[in-house]
Design a protein around this motif. Structure first.
Motif, mmCIF file in Angstrom:
data_model
loop_
_atom_site.group_PDB
_atom_site.id
_atom_site.type_symbol
_atom_site.label_atom_id
_atom_site.label_comp_id
_atom_site.label_asym_id
_atom_site.label_seq_id
_atom_site.Cartn_x
_atom_site.Cartn_y
_atom_site.Cartn_z
ATOM 1 N N TRP A 57 -1.705 1.066 7.942
ATOM 2 C CA TRP A 57 -1.994 -0.360 8.041
ATOM 3 C C TRP A 57 -0.832 -1.202 7.541
ATOM 4 O O TRP A 57 -0.542 -2.267 8.092
ATOM 5 N N THR A 58 -0.150 -0.743 6.507
ATOM 6 C CA THR A 58 1.016 -1.493 6.024
ATOM 7 C C THR A 58 2.201 -1.378 6.968
ATOM 8 O O THR A 58 3.033 -2.285 7.035
ATOM 9 N N ARG A 59 2.271 -0.269 7.721
ATOM 10 C CA ARG A 59 3.350 -0.111 8.705
ATOM 11 C C ARG A 59 3.276 -1.182 9.782
ATOM 12 O O ARG A 59 4.301 -1.571 10.361
ATOM 13 N N MET A 60 2.073 -1.660 10.063
ATOM 14 C CA MET A 60 1.911 -2.675 11.094
ATOM 15 C C MET A 60 2.650 -3.961 10.757
ATOM 16 O O MET A 60 3.093 -4.684 11.658
ATOM 17 N N LEU A 61 2.813 -4.250 9.490
ATOM 18 C CA LEU A 61 3.468 -5.491 9.082
ATOM 19 C C LEU A 61 4.946 -5.488 9.438
ATOM 20 O O LEU A 61 5.553 -6.559 9.581
ATOM 21 N N HIS A 62 5.533 -4.303 9.603
ATOM 22 C CA HIS A 62 6.971 -4.196 9.864
ATOM 23 C C HIS A 62 7.266 -3.584 11.227
ATOM 24 O O HIS A 62 8.414 -3.203 11.485
#
Length: 306
Positions: free
Chosen positions: A68-73
């Protein structure tokens, strides 16, 4: 004696009720198998995989919120969201406007109504097929029918599906072209409006535009709302057209990189199933938010008989 006979009757009634319940559960069993085995089961498995690192070759490893945090980048994810939102916000209103306009024309008692209704509905049946997507790529290609038609009036066309500035527009036109399904629903809604309302409005001196604005449109708002919700959900799930037209790449320059296509690339192209599962749940959240907003806003513009 009457008490005993009443007790026997109640016991017989309860026995019949239990037998009926068993029969009902037996006939519902295939539906429950499908619900848990094909729908809820895979959904829960996908939710779990969205918190794991999984590539189909090794057992999934729990990774917390990493996917989910990968989606931000993820720049390509952001591009796919931009393309998808543009597609939804442009094609759906145009499609509904065209469907409503043709429904109004067909509602005026056109000869051969059944024929026109069938012809206009046909693109909705085949619009999402691979064959139509291939045809669309040919029509808008460099040597396609569009450029041949433009050449007749001295205009040198381009490869519409191979140019980043126009590739998405061709897919928007394809979605607008599949207006048949909402048109048939609009036509059914128009047939439910009482003719007496139009007769009373004509007696009062109201013209066609005023009748449309004050009678047709308000009474048709529940149908518009229904079509709007369905077509938005359908547009967010668009995949086949972009896959075929771009050859599965989302090109040129990611101009047709729909969200569902990017999800497919990550899951079945790069075997990053954990991240693809997280993308699938993000799409579910986006569609859910759009649907919830539509239902919330409907109380301000949708009018029912009561």
């Amino acid at each position: 004696m009457s008490s005993i006979s009443e007790l026997r009757r109640l016991r017989g009634s309860q026995r019949d009720t239990r037998q009926q319940n068993k029969a009902a559960l037996f006939f519902l069993l295939p539906w429950f198998v499908g619900l848990f085995g094909i729908t809820l089961g895979p959904m829960l498995a996908s939710l779990y995989l969205s918190f794991t690192k999984y590539n189909l070759l090794q057992p999934p490893q729990f990774s917390g919120l990493d996917n989910w945090t990968r989606m931000l980048h993820d720049d390509r994810l952001h591009k796919s969201l931009e393309v998808t939102f543009t597609y939804v916000l442009v094609s759906v209103p145009l499609q509904l406007a065209l469907a409503l306009g043709l429904a109004l024309l067909l509602d005026k008692g056109v000869r051969g109504l059944a024929f026109y209704r069938s012809v206009f509905y046909l693109p909705s049946l085949i619009g999402g097929s691979v064959a139509i997507a291939v045809l669309w790529r040919t029509v808008f290609g460099t040597d396609g029918l569009v450029n041949k038609a433009l050449a007749l009036v001295g205009i040198h066309g381009q490869g519409w599906v191979s140019e980043p500035g126009t590739a998405l527009s061709t897919l928007i036109v394809l979605n607008v072209w599949t207006f048949g399904s909402p048109m048939v629903i609009f036509l059914a809604g128009l047939r439910q409006i009482p003719a007496s309302l139009y007769e009373a409005a004509s007696v009062d001196g109201a013209g066609r535009w005023r009748q449309f604005r004050n009678i047709t449109l308000p009474l048709l708002t529940p149908i518009i709302f229904f079509n709007l919700v369905l077509q938005i959900i359908h547009a967010f799930q668009t995949f086949t057209q972009a896959f075929v037209v771009s050859g599965g790449t989302g090109g040129p320059a990611d101009s047709t990189l729909f969200y569902s296509l990017y999800l497919y690339q990550r899951g079945f192209g790069q075997f990053d199933m954990g991240y693809a599962s997280a993308l699938a749940w993000l799409l579910l959240l986006i569609v859910g938010v759009f649907t919830a907003v539509n239902f919330w806003a409907s109380k301000y513009w949708v009018f029912y008989d009561d």
